[in-house]
Design an enzyme around this catalytic site. Structure first.
Site, short mmCIF file in Angstrom:
data_model
loop_
_atom_site.label_atom_id
_atom_site.label_comp_id
_atom_site.label_asym_id
_atom_site.label_seq_id
_atom_site.Cartn_x
_atom_site.Cartn_y
_atom_site.Cartn_z
N SER A 208 49.34 49.51 17.55
CA SER A 208 50.64 48.90 17.80
C SER A 208 51.25 48.22 16.58
O SER A 208 52.44 47.98 16.55
CB SER A 208 50.52 47.88 18.93
OG SER A 208 49.63 46.86 18.58
N HIS A 236 49.98 52.22 24.12
CA HIS A 236 51.19 52.59 23.37
C HIS A 236 51.33 54.11 23.29
O HIS A 236 51.81 54.64 22.28
CB HIS A 236 51.17 51.95 21.97
CG HIS A 236 51.23 50.46 22.04
ND1 HIS A 236 52.41 49.77 22.20
CD2 HIS A 236 50.25 49.53 22.04
CE1 HIS A 236 52.16 48.47 22.26
NE2 HIS A 236 50.86 48.30 22.17
N LYS A 267 53.96 48.48 30.12
CA LYS A 267 54.80 48.87 28.98
C LYS A 267 55.72 50.02 29.43
O LYS A 267 56.72 49.77 30.09
CB LYS A 267 53.94 49.23 27.77
CG LYS A 267 53.04 48.05 27.32
CD LYS A 267 52.42 48.28 25.97
CE LYS A 267 51.28 47.32 25.65
NZ LYS A 267 51.63 45.91 25.59
N1 PLP Z 1 45.71 47.31 24.64
C1 PLP Z 1 46.72 47.42 23.74
C2 PLP Z 1 46.60 48.41 22.63
C3 PLP Z 1 47.87 46.61 23.86
O1 PLP Z 1 48.87 46.70 22.98
C4 PLP Z 1 47.93 45.69 24.94
C5 PLP Z 1 49.11 44.79 25.12
O2 PLP Z 1 49.67 44.26 24.22
C6 PLP Z 1 46.86 45.62 25.84
C7 PLP Z 1 45.77 46.43 25.66
C8 PLP Z 1 46.89 44.70 27.01
O3 PLP Z 1 47.75 45.24 27.99
P1 PLP Z 1 48.24 44.35 29.21
O4 PLP Z 1 49.54 43.75 28.78
O5 PLP Z 1 48.38 45.30 30.34
O6 PLP Z 1 47.19 43.33 29.44
#
Ligand code: PLP
Length: 421
Positions: A208, A236, A267
């Site tokens: 990200s 993502h 997302k």
């Molecule tokens: N994994 C990644 C790569 C993320 O970017 C995020 C959120 O920013 C998460 C996990 C966590 O997701 P959630 O918002 O559903 O807890």
């Protein structure tokens, strides 16, 4: 009556002021916290939260009067967060199934819509089964501990998301950290890990901060060579990468080689909240028995389930939204590059505008907002020193005019602050 009672509990002595705990320990805690907060401010890493007073979308209203702000910093890749059908599905689920379950799944918290959504997620990813969590953070916190023992090994990309890092910390497996997307280093670590019973390679599908995509073909080849399993976090990627938006594994043609996928409903898939694991049925069955964030946390609220379920329906009906997002991404990346900016990553709607200097990233992001464009600057420790950037995220609901306005503003601001000649 209820409201009055609550207010009486929260207010002290009818003065309307919050009640402050007293005592030496509390005073000492206060001093420590205030000094820590001052350190964060002093380091220039204080995170301010802008308050939005409208729905999530390409055009926002901000508290304090900012209206018609063009938003380029949400993970709302497909624009489904405020899609009318998604909202209607949430309202219908709320009316039919109530506000929430007041229970964890295995006691009194599983409704037919939870089972339907799990089945739909598994079908979307072409996997055997799926399990829902309150977030992908929870899914990542639950999987490694439930799956791996001290006899096993996990090999993790050094730039994996914080929730993968934390999930791995919770498990007792032998831990290897390989250099970011470095296949030579992964191979060396896999060779060393041959002494363990089971090996699991864990990587973000798309990273990200950089908008770069894990070399899954090469990772899967190495996994095959060294008899390892592959886990990907698709937060993502789900919904928009690959010809049908299935994710990085579809994009790179390795859907049959990746064993476990964790992803988010918070997302691209409607943006409400929630996460999941999808993969082999015995793994999902085991998670239902052993995974702590699943066993000891409330069920997903029906309205949230309704949103995600509708988002998946829309994606399984047509790939038009995902394709439109890809075209917008291409427009932004090529216009910004032509203007003289360096955009990290490739073909991903996360488009980091690389600036290097932390102060430059901060002042440019502020000046972009002065021009009505909401973007965020990132600097150390979120990204490495000297690699400060402004991260732009493209959504299917940005119009071509929105994208062009953003590029024009970047060009003006870049020239003003010396980031462009
Ligand atoms: N994994 C990644 C790569 C993320 O970017 C995020 C959120 O920013 C998460 C996990 C966590 O997701 P959630 O918002 O559903 O807890």
């Amino acid at each position: 009556m209820w409201r009055g009672a609550a207010v009486r509990v929260l207010r002290s002595g009818g003065t309307g002021k919050p009640r402050a705990a007293s005592g030496t320990a509390t005073a000492e805690l206060r001093r420590r916290l205030e000094s820590e907060l001052e350190d964060i401010r002093g380091a220039g890493t204080w995170k301010n939260e802008r308050v939005i007073t409208s729905r999530q979308g390409p055009h926002l209203r901000l508290a304090g009067g900012g209206a018609g702000i063009l938003n380029f910093c949400a993970n709302n890749y497909l624009g489904l967060s405020s899609h009318p059908e998604v909202i209607r599905a949430a309202v219908e689920a709320l009316e039919k199934f109530g506000a929430g379950l007041s229970s964890v799944r295995f006691i009194c918290g599983t409704q037919s819509i939870h089972k339907d959504l799990e089945e739909k997620i598994a079908r979307f990813h072409q996997r055997e089964d799926a399990i829902l969590y309150a977030s992908c953070f929870d899914a990542n916190a639950g999987i490694f501990e439930a799956l791996l023992t001290p006899e096993d090994a996990v090999l993790s990309d050094e730039l994996n998301h914080a929730s993968i890092i934390d999930g791995i910390r919770l498990c007792k497996a032998n831990k290897y950290r390989y250099k970011h997307m470095d296949m030579q280093d992964l191979e060396a670590k896999l060779q060393d890990a041959q002494k363990h019973r089971l090996r699991l390679v864990a990587t973000d599908g798309a990273f990200s901060m950089d908008g770069d995509i894990a070399p899954l073909r090469e990772i899967c080849q190495l996994a095959q060579k060294y008899d390892a399993l592959v886990f990907i976090d698709e937060c993502h990627a789900t919904g928009f990468l690959g010809p049908n938006g299935r994710g990085t594994d579809e994009l790179l043609g390795v859907m049959d080689k990746v064993t476990i996928i964790n992803s988010t409903l918070g997302k691209a898939l409607g943006g409400a909240a929630g996460g999941y694991t999808t993969g082999p049925k015995p793994l999902i069955d085991l998670l239902r028995q052993r995974s702590r964030p699943y066993l000891f946390s409330n069920s997903l609220p029906p309205a949230v389930v309704g949103c995600a379920s509708k988002a998946l329906d829309l994606l399984m009906e047509s790939n038009a939204i995902a394709q439109s997002m890809a075209a917008k991404t291409q427009r932004f990346r090529s216009k910004m590059t032509a203007a003289g900016f360096t955009i990290s990553g490739k073909d991903h709607p996360i488009c980091p505008v690389m600036l290097g200097d932390a102060r430059l990233a901060a002042v440019m992001a502020e000046d972009m907002l002065n021009r009505g464009i909401y973007v965020i600057g990132f600097s150390y420790p979120v990204v490495p020193k000297g690699k400060a950037r402004i991260r732009v995220q493209i959504s299917a609901v940005h119009s071509d005019e929105d994208i062009d306005r953003c590029v024009e503003a970047f060009t003006e601001v870049g020239q003003k602050h010396g980031a462009l000649p």
